[in-house]
Design an enzyme around this catalytic site. Structure first.
Site, PDB file in Angstrom:
ATOM      1  N   LYS A 264       0.855  -1.203   0.000  1.00  0.00           N
ATOM      2  CA  LYS A 264       0.000   0.000   0.000  1.00  0.00           C
ATOM      3  C   LYS A 264       0.885   1.244   0.000  1.00  0.00           C
ATOM      4  O   LYS A 264       1.927   1.267   0.665  1.00  0.00           O
ATOM      5  CB  LYS A 264      -0.881   0.004   1.244  1.00  0.00           C
ATOM      6  CG  LYS A 264      -2.327  -0.428   0.984  1.00  0.00           C
ATOM      7  CD  LYS A 264      -3.185  -0.074   2.189  1.00  0.00           C
ATOM      8  CE  LYS A 264      -4.537  -0.754   2.182  1.00  0.00           C
ATOM      9  NZ  LYS A 264      -5.368  -0.566   1.021  1.00  0.00           N
TER      10      LYS A 264
ATOM     11  N   SER B 250      -2.375   5.798   0.571  1.00  0.00           N
ATOM     12  CA  SER B 250      -3.487   4.859   0.722  1.00  0.00           C
ATOM     13  C   SER B 250      -3.596   4.367   2.179  1.00  0.00           C
ATOM     14  O   SER B 250      -4.704   4.164   2.702  1.00  0.00           O
ATOM     15  CB  SER B 250      -3.245   3.717  -0.265  1.00  0.00           C
ATOM     16  OG  SER B 250      -4.108   2.688  -0.029  1.00  0.00           O
TER      17      SER B 250
ATOM     18  N   LYS C 133      -6.857   5.102   4.557  1.00  0.00           N
ATOM     19  CA  LYS C 133      -7.602   4.029   5.242  1.00  0.00           C
ATOM     20  C   LYS C 133      -7.632   4.277   6.753  1.00  0.00           C
ATOM     21  O   LYS C 133      -8.653   4.073   7.413  1.00  0.00           O
ATOM     22  CB  LYS C 133      -6.974   2.675   4.929  1.00  0.00           C
ATOM     23  CG  LYS C 133      -7.758   1.512   5.490  1.00  0.00           C
ATOM     24  CD  LYS C 133      -7.407   0.217   4.839  1.00  0.00           C
ATOM     25  CE  LYS C 133      -8.286  -0.899   5.370  1.00  0.00           C
ATOM     26  NZ  LYS C 133      -8.053  -2.167   4.700  1.00  0.00           N
TER      27      LYS C 133
ATOM     28  N   GLU D 151      -1.833  -9.711   3.870  1.00  0.00           N
ATOM     29  CA  GLU D 151      -3.134 -10.230   3.414  1.00  0.00           C
ATOM     30  C   GLU D 151      -2.913 -11.009   2.115  1.00  0.00           C
ATOM     31  O   GLU D 151      -2.326 -10.489   1.172  1.00  0.00           O
ATOM     32  CB  GLU D 151      -4.114  -9.080   3.156  1.00  0.00           C
ATOM     33  CG  GLU D 151      -5.501  -9.626   2.814  1.00  0.00           C
ATOM     34  CD  GLU D 151      -6.458  -8.552   2.332  1.00  0.00           C
ATOM     35  OE1 GLU D 151      -7.362  -8.187   3.096  1.00  0.00           O
ATOM     36  OE2 GLU D 151      -6.302  -8.084   1.193  1.00  0.00           O
TER      37      GLU D 151
ATOM     38  N   ALA E 185     -13.590  -9.219 -10.239  1.00  0.00           N
ATOM     39  CA  ALA E 185     -13.165  -8.248  -9.219  1.00  0.00           C
ATOM     40  C   ALA E 185     -12.398  -7.083  -9.844  1.00  0.00           C
ATOM     41  O   ALA E 185     -12.576  -5.932  -9.445  1.00  0.00           O
ATOM     42  CB  ALA E 185     -12.302  -8.945  -8.168  1.00  0.00           C
TER      43      ALA E 185
HETATM   44  P1  0O2 Z   1      -6.752  -2.846  -2.713  1.00  0.00           P
HETATM   45  O1  0O2 Z   1      -6.232  -1.693  -3.476  1.00  0.00           O
HETATM   46  O2  0O2 Z   1      -7.081  -4.024  -3.574  1.00  0.00           O
HETATM   47  O3  0O2 Z   1      -5.888  -3.236  -1.569  1.00  0.00           O
HETATM   48  P2  0O2 Z   1     -11.422  -2.962   3.880  1.00  0.00           P
HETATM   49  O4  0O2 Z   1      -9.974  -3.373   3.847  1.00  0.00           O
HETATM   50  O5  0O2 Z   1     -11.683  -1.799   4.773  1.00  0.00           O
HETATM   51  O6  0O2 Z   1     -11.988  -2.779   2.482  1.00  0.00           O
HETATM   52  P3  0O2 Z   1     -11.734  -5.403   5.260  1.00  0.00           P
HETATM   53  O7  0O2 Z   1     -12.929  -6.091   5.871  1.00  0.00           O
HETATM   54  O8  0O2 Z   1     -10.600  -5.062   6.161  1.00  0.00           O
HETATM   55  O9  0O2 Z   1     -12.241  -4.125   4.491  1.00  0.00           O
HETATM   56  O10 0O2 Z   1     -11.107  -6.234   4.142  1.00  0.00           O
HETATM   57  P4  0O2 Z   1     -11.669  -7.341   3.190  1.00  0.00           P
HETATM   58  O11 0O2 Z   1     -13.134  -7.497   3.191  1.00  0.00           O
HETATM   59  O12 0O2 Z   1     -10.855  -8.556   3.519  1.00  0.00           O
HETATM   60  O13 0O2 Z   1     -11.255  -6.742   1.768  1.00  0.00           O
HETATM   61  C1  0O2 Z   1     -10.046  -6.122   1.550  1.00  0.00           C
HETATM   62  C2  0O2 Z   1      -9.597  -6.235   0.106  1.00  0.00           C
HETATM   63  O14 0O2 Z   1     -10.341  -7.224  -0.599  1.00  0.00           O
HETATM   64  C3  0O2 Z   1      -9.818  -4.952  -0.685  1.00  0.00           C
HETATM   65  O15 0O2 Z   1      -8.706  -4.132  -0.498  1.00  0.00           O
HETATM   66  C4  0O2 Z   1      -9.933  -5.482  -2.113  1.00  0.00           C
HETATM   67  O16 0O2 Z   1      -8.658  -5.796  -2.648  1.00  0.00           O
HETATM   68  C5  0O2 Z   1     -10.680  -6.769  -1.908  1.00  0.00           C
HETATM   69  N1  0O2 Z   1     -12.130  -6.587  -1.937  1.00  0.00           N
HETATM   70  C6  0O2 Z   1     -12.973  -6.694  -0.901  1.00  0.00           C
HETATM   71  N2  0O2 Z   1     -14.240  -6.491  -1.287  1.00  0.00           N
HETATM   72  C7  0O2 Z   1     -14.191  -6.222  -2.608  1.00  0.00           C
HETATM   73  C8  0O2 Z   1     -15.199  -5.942  -3.586  1.00  0.00           C
HETATM   74  O17 0O2 Z   1     -16.392  -5.861  -3.303  1.00  0.00           O
HETATM   75  N3  0O2 Z   1     -14.777  -5.737  -4.863  1.00  0.00           N
HETATM   76  C9  0O2 Z   1     -13.459  -5.812  -5.223  1.00  0.00           C
HETATM   77  N4  0O2 Z   1     -13.144  -5.601  -6.503  1.00  0.00           N
HETATM   78  N5  0O2 Z   1     -12.484  -6.078  -4.318  1.00  0.00           N
HETATM   79  C10 0O2 Z   1     -12.853  -6.281  -3.027  1.00  0.00           C
HETATM   80  P5  0O2 Z   1      -8.762  -2.577  -0.742  1.00  0.00           P
HETATM   81  O18 0O2 Z   1      -7.909  -1.972   0.315  1.00  0.00           O
HETATM   82  O19 0O2 Z   1     -10.181  -2.107  -0.828  1.00  0.00           O
HETATM   83  O20 0O2 Z   1      -8.121  -2.360  -2.129  1.00  0.00           O
END
Ligand code: 0O2
Length: 247
Positions: A58, A62, A66, A152, A164
């Site tokens: 990240k 970013s 967050k 992750e 996705a």
């Molecule tokens: P990036 O740029 O890919 O890293 P949160 O992290 O706040 O969104 P949580 O519950 O901590 O929520 O994490 P979760 O549910 O494990 O999801 C984290 C990552 O999964 C996201 O990171 C996305 O990469 C992916 N993801 C989760 N839900 C979706 C979705 O509905 N659509 C898509 N395309 N990807 C999803 P980031 O940080 O959002 O983005």
């Protein structure tokens, strides 16, 4: 005064760089393990479950964004405790069963500790998103200490990844305010992608079975006779036929 500010800024920049370095090393460590699996499968097995592997760290922007969104205090200790996806690895697999196989292989490593699993394959998100998310901790040896770093790992099929990636683009194109009809279509597309996964998994199983049969055809009568249980059965059958004939 200006020098003080400049010193403080360069110190802060150094702290951030050092902070991010441990995450980068954790990615390098895990990527090496996944790449070993990938190479091993490529050379020694008829089926390689891994299609593609990628990673991302990240950006500071970013991470801050967050942290602010989540109400996390903007200091490195709090961020380290609360933001657990600073380091990310994505493994794209051929089939759904491969995603769980990869999970199990990673879990078998003594220096990979799975601390959380979110199975969005068995329980997809409301928008249709499917993926297996693992939060793991891995030790990183620095010059003076060993740190446990969270990473992750997202494991998904090609179909899940395709959906996705496009959904992510659409989401950002509409600045996260996607019109309802598009959301509905995206959900339908996610179901189509899921059906594709189910069909491909079934075909893969059938092709595998055909391959197994070609390599290990059903035993012929001579081979059967060599199996003690089969020989017993055949003798019993022959006795029965003979006794019928003599009746
Ligand atoms: P990036 O740029 O890919 O890293 P949160 O992290 O706040 O969104 P949580 O519950 O901590 O929520 O994490 P979760 O549910 O494990 O999801 C984290 C990552 O999964 C996201 O990171 C996305 O990469 C992916 N993801 C989760 N839900 C979706 C979705 O509905 N659509 C898509 N395309 N990807 C999803 P980031 O940080 O959002 O983005």
């Amino acid at each position: 005064m200006v020098e003080d500010v400049s010193d403080a800024l360069s110190e802060a920049r150094e702290d951030v760089a050092r902070f991010l370095m441990s995450y980068k090393f954790a990615i390098d460590t895990l990527m090496a393990k996944v790449n070993i699996l990938n190479e091993e499968f490529r050379y020694t097995n008829d089926h390689n479950p891994i299609e593609h592997v990628g990673s991302r760290l990240k950006t500071p922007y970013s991470i801050l964004e967050k942290a602010r969104r989540r109400g996390v205090p903007l200091d490195l200790d709090s961020i380290a405790k609360e933001i657990l996806d600073i380091a990310g690895i994505r493994v794209t697999c051929s089939f759904v069963s491969d995603t769980y196989a990869i999970r199990d292989m990673l879990a078998g490593h003594e220096d990979i500790r799975i601390t959380e699993e979110k199975d969005y394959i068995r329980s997809p998100k409301a928008n249709g998103y499917r993926s297996l998310h693992l939060l793991v901790c891995t030790p990183v040896r620095m010059s003076d200490r060993t740190v446990e770093v969270p990473v992750e790992i997202q494991i998904r099929t090609i179909a899940m990844d395709f959906w996705a990636s496009l959904e992510h683009k659409i989401y950002y194109k509409y600045a996260k305010a996607v019109p309802q009809d598009l959301l509905d279509e995206l959900r339908t597309a996610a179901e189509t992608a899921n059906r594709l996964d189910v069909t491909m998994e079934r075909l893969h199983g059938e092709v595998r079975e055909l391959g197994d049969r070609a390599q290990n055809p059903l035993p012929g009568p001579d081979e059967l006779r060599r199996l003690p249980i089969a020989a017993e059965l055949l003798d019993a059958l022959a006795d029965r036929v003979n006794s019928r004939r003599s009746d």
